[in-house]
Design a protein around this motif. Sequence first.
Motif, PDB file in Angstrom:
ATOM      1  N   ALA A   1       0.845  -1.194   0.000  1.00 27.28           N
ATOM      2  CA  ALA A   1       0.000   0.000   0.000  1.00 27.28           C
ATOM      3  C   ALA A   1       0.879   1.241   0.000  1.00 27.28           C
ATOM      4  N   SER A   2       0.371   2.305  -0.557  1.00 26.45           N
ATOM      5  CA  SER A   2       1.050   3.596  -0.473  1.00 26.45           C
ATOM      6  C   SER A   2       0.838   4.150   0.925  1.00 26.45           C
ATOM      7  N   GLU A   3       1.869   4.752   1.473  1.00 28.62           N
ATOM      8  CA  GLU A   3       1.816   5.270   2.843  1.00 28.62           C
ATOM      9  C   GLU A   3       2.072   6.771   2.864  1.00 28.62           C
ATOM     10  N   PRO A   4       1.034   7.559   3.118  1.00 28.55           N
ATOM     11  CA  PRO A   4       1.197   9.019   3.062  1.00 28.55           C
ATOM     12  C   PRO A   4       1.828   9.648   4.313  1.00 28.55           C
ATOM     13  N   ARG A   5       1.841   8.930   5.427  1.00 29.87           N
ATOM     14  CA  ARG A   5       2.364   9.510   6.672  1.00 29.87           C
ATOM     15  C   ARG A   5       3.716   8.876   6.995  1.00 29.87           C
ATOM     16  N   LEU A   6       4.772   9.637   6.702  1.00 31.32           N
ATOM     17  CA  LEU A   6       6.129   9.121   6.831  1.00 31.32           C
ATOM     18  C   LEU A   6       6.977  10.028   7.705  1.00 31.32           C
ATOM     19  N   GLU A   7       7.895   9.403   8.448  1.00 35.06           N
ATOM     20  CA  GLU A   7       8.788  10.144   9.325  1.00 35.06           C
ATOM     21  C   GLU A   7      10.175   9.514   9.268  1.00 35.06           C
ATOM     22  N   ALA A   8      11.140  10.135   9.941  1.00 33.35           N
ATOM     23  CA  ALA A   8      12.491   9.578  10.016  1.00 33.35           C
ATOM     24  C   ALA A   8      12.435   8.306  10.872  1.00 33.35           C
ATOM     25  N   PRO A   9      13.308   7.374  10.611  1.00 34.02           N
ATOM     26  CA  PRO A   9      14.425   7.457   9.682  1.00 34.02           C
ATOM     27  C   PRO A   9      14.035   7.067   8.262  1.00 34.02           C
ATOM     28  N   ALA A  10      14.842   7.549   7.332  1.00 37.63           N
ATOM     29  CA  ALA A  10      14.767   7.145   5.937  1.00 37.63           C
ATOM     30  C   ALA A  10      15.727   5.969   5.764  1.00 37.63           C
ATOM     31  N   PRO A  11      15.711   5.323   4.620  1.00 42.27           N
ATOM     32  CA  PRO A  11      16.644   4.218   4.395  1.00 42.27           C
ATOM     33  C   PRO A  11      18.101   4.672   4.491  1.00 42.27           C
ATOM     34  N   ASP A  12      18.946   3.785   5.023  1.00 43.21           N
ATOM     35  CA  ASP A  12      20.381   4.078   5.053  1.00 43.21           C
ATOM     36  C   ASP A  12      20.973   3.814   3.671  1.00 43.21           C
ATOM     37  N   ALA A  13      22.234   4.151   3.504  1.00 45.79           N
ATOM     38  CA  ALA A  13      22.892   4.064   2.194  1.00 45.79           C
ATOM     39  C   ALA A  13      22.886   2.636   1.650  1.00 45.79           C
ATOM     40  N   SER A  14      23.133   1.662   2.493  1.00 46.29           N
ATOM     41  CA  SER A  14      23.175   0.271   2.052  1.00 46.29           C
ATOM     42  C   SER A  14      21.812  -0.197   1.549  1.00 46.29           C
ATOM     43  N   THR A  15      20.764   0.139   2.286  1.00 50.84           N
ATOM     44  CA  THR A  15      19.397  -0.220   1.884  1.00 50.84           C
ATOM     45  C   THR A  15      19.036   0.477   0.584  1.00 50.84           C
ATOM     46  N   LEU A  16      19.406   1.735   0.483  1.00 53.56           N
ATOM     47  CA  LEU A  16      19.112   2.509  -0.723  1.00 53.56           C
ATOM     48  C   LEU A  16      19.858   1.932  -1.938  1.00 53.56           C
ATOM     49  N   ASP A  17      21.112   1.570  -1.761  1.00 54.40           N
ATOM     50  CA  ASP A  17      21.873   0.972  -2.859  1.00 54.40           C
ATOM     51  C   ASP A  17      21.220  -0.321  -3.342  1.00 54.40           C
ATOM     52  N   ARG A  18      20.789  -1.131  -2.417  1.00 56.17           N
ATOM     53  CA  ARG A  18      20.139  -2.403  -2.776  1.00 56.17           C
ATOM     54  C   ARG A  18      18.829  -2.131  -3.517  1.00 56.17           C
ATOM     55  N   ALA A  19      18.070  -1.141  -3.075  1.00 54.17           N
ATOM     56  CA  ALA A  19      16.801  -0.796  -3.732  1.00 54.17           C
ATOM     57  C   ALA A  19      17.050  -0.276  -5.149  1.00 54.17           C
ATOM     58  N   PHE A  20      18.092   0.542  -5.327  1.00 53.72           N
ATOM     59  CA  PHE A  20      18.414   1.027  -6.674  1.00 53.72           C
ATOM     60  C   PHE A  20      18.893  -0.116  -7.569  1.00 53.72           C
ATOM     61  N   ALA A  21      19.580  -1.100  -6.993  1.00 56.24           N
ATOM     62  CA  ALA A  21      19.966  -2.279  -7.777  1.00 56.24           C
ATOM     63  C   ALA A  21      18.720  -3.020  -8.266  1.00 56.24           C
ATOM     64  N   CYS A  22      17.684  -3.052  -7.452  1.00 53.87           N
ATOM     65  CA  CYS A  22      16.407  -3.650  -7.877  1.00 53.87           C
ATOM     66  C   CYS A  22      15.781  -2.822  -8.995  1.00 53.87           C
ATOM     67  N   ALA A  23      15.829  -1.501  -8.874  1.00 57.70           N
ATOM     68  CA  ALA A  23      15.265  -0.626  -9.908  1.00 57.70           C
ATOM     69  C   ALA A  23      15.941  -0.887 -11.253  1.00 57.70           C
ATOM     70  N   ALA A  24      17.220  -1.177 -11.223  1.00 57.29           N
ATOM     71  CA  ALA A  24      17.973  -1.417 -12.454  1.00 57.29           C
ATOM     72  C   ALA A  24      17.617  -2.751 -13.112  1.00 57.29           C
ATOM     73  N   ARG A  25      16.783  -3.546 -12.458  1.00 59.79           N
ATOM     74  CA  ARG A  25      16.329  -4.817 -13.024  1.00 59.79           C
ATOM     75  C   ARG A  25      15.036  -4.658 -13.822  1.00 59.79           C
ATOM     76  N   ALA A  26      14.569  -3.447 -13.980  1.00 60.31           N
ATOM     77  CA  ALA A  26      13.338  -3.201 -14.751  1.00 60.31           C
ATOM     78  C   ALA A  26      13.528  -3.643 -16.193  1.00 60.31           C
TER      79      ALA A  26
END
Length: 187
Positions: A12-37
């Motif tokens: 589900a989309s979540e409109p109410r968000l607060e800190a923390p945001a993803p750390d660099a390692s999590t973000l890198d892994r997520a971008f690696a997934c994006a590159a699998r499009a």
Amino acid sequence: MSSVTDFLLNRASEPRLEAPAPDASTLDRAFACAARAPDHALLRPWRYLVIEGDGLNALGELLAAGYSDMRGKTDEKKLEVIRNKAQRAPMIIVGIAAPKKHQKVPEVEQILSAGAGMSFLALALQDAGFGVMWRTGELVYNPVVLKGLGLEKGESVIGFLYTGTVSCTKPAVPRPELAEFVARWPL
């Protein structure tokens, strides 16, 4: 079905968000997934901007400038509402379609590839335990905003992915019946 299917059926989309945001390692892994499009001819017709910290304030100012450009003179109260849109999450990822000239791959396929990458990114971040909300609106098409974000000629924003920790759950959104959008062909 697999755990992937169960995950998709419960996302589900979540409109109410607060800190923390993803750390660099999590973000890198997520971008690696994006590159699998899916990416016909391996053109990589996408790119992303990660905005957090003071960058969110700068984005708010850029959105306010874009709004003023569209509407002309506006009152400060409305501009403050626009500025605050950039404060809805501790991180905003701007997805950018960056199509390349190619004789066999039309631009529309490349834009769809960028959209798929944004979806994969969102799903990977949700799988890592973060909430996301894909937002657009008229300001993502405004020339002042596009220039301020550094978009090149032919590029377009496909969305702002607001990212962070879910601060409170929201009620489930009703989903359409399959017969409303699925048909067998030929009819």
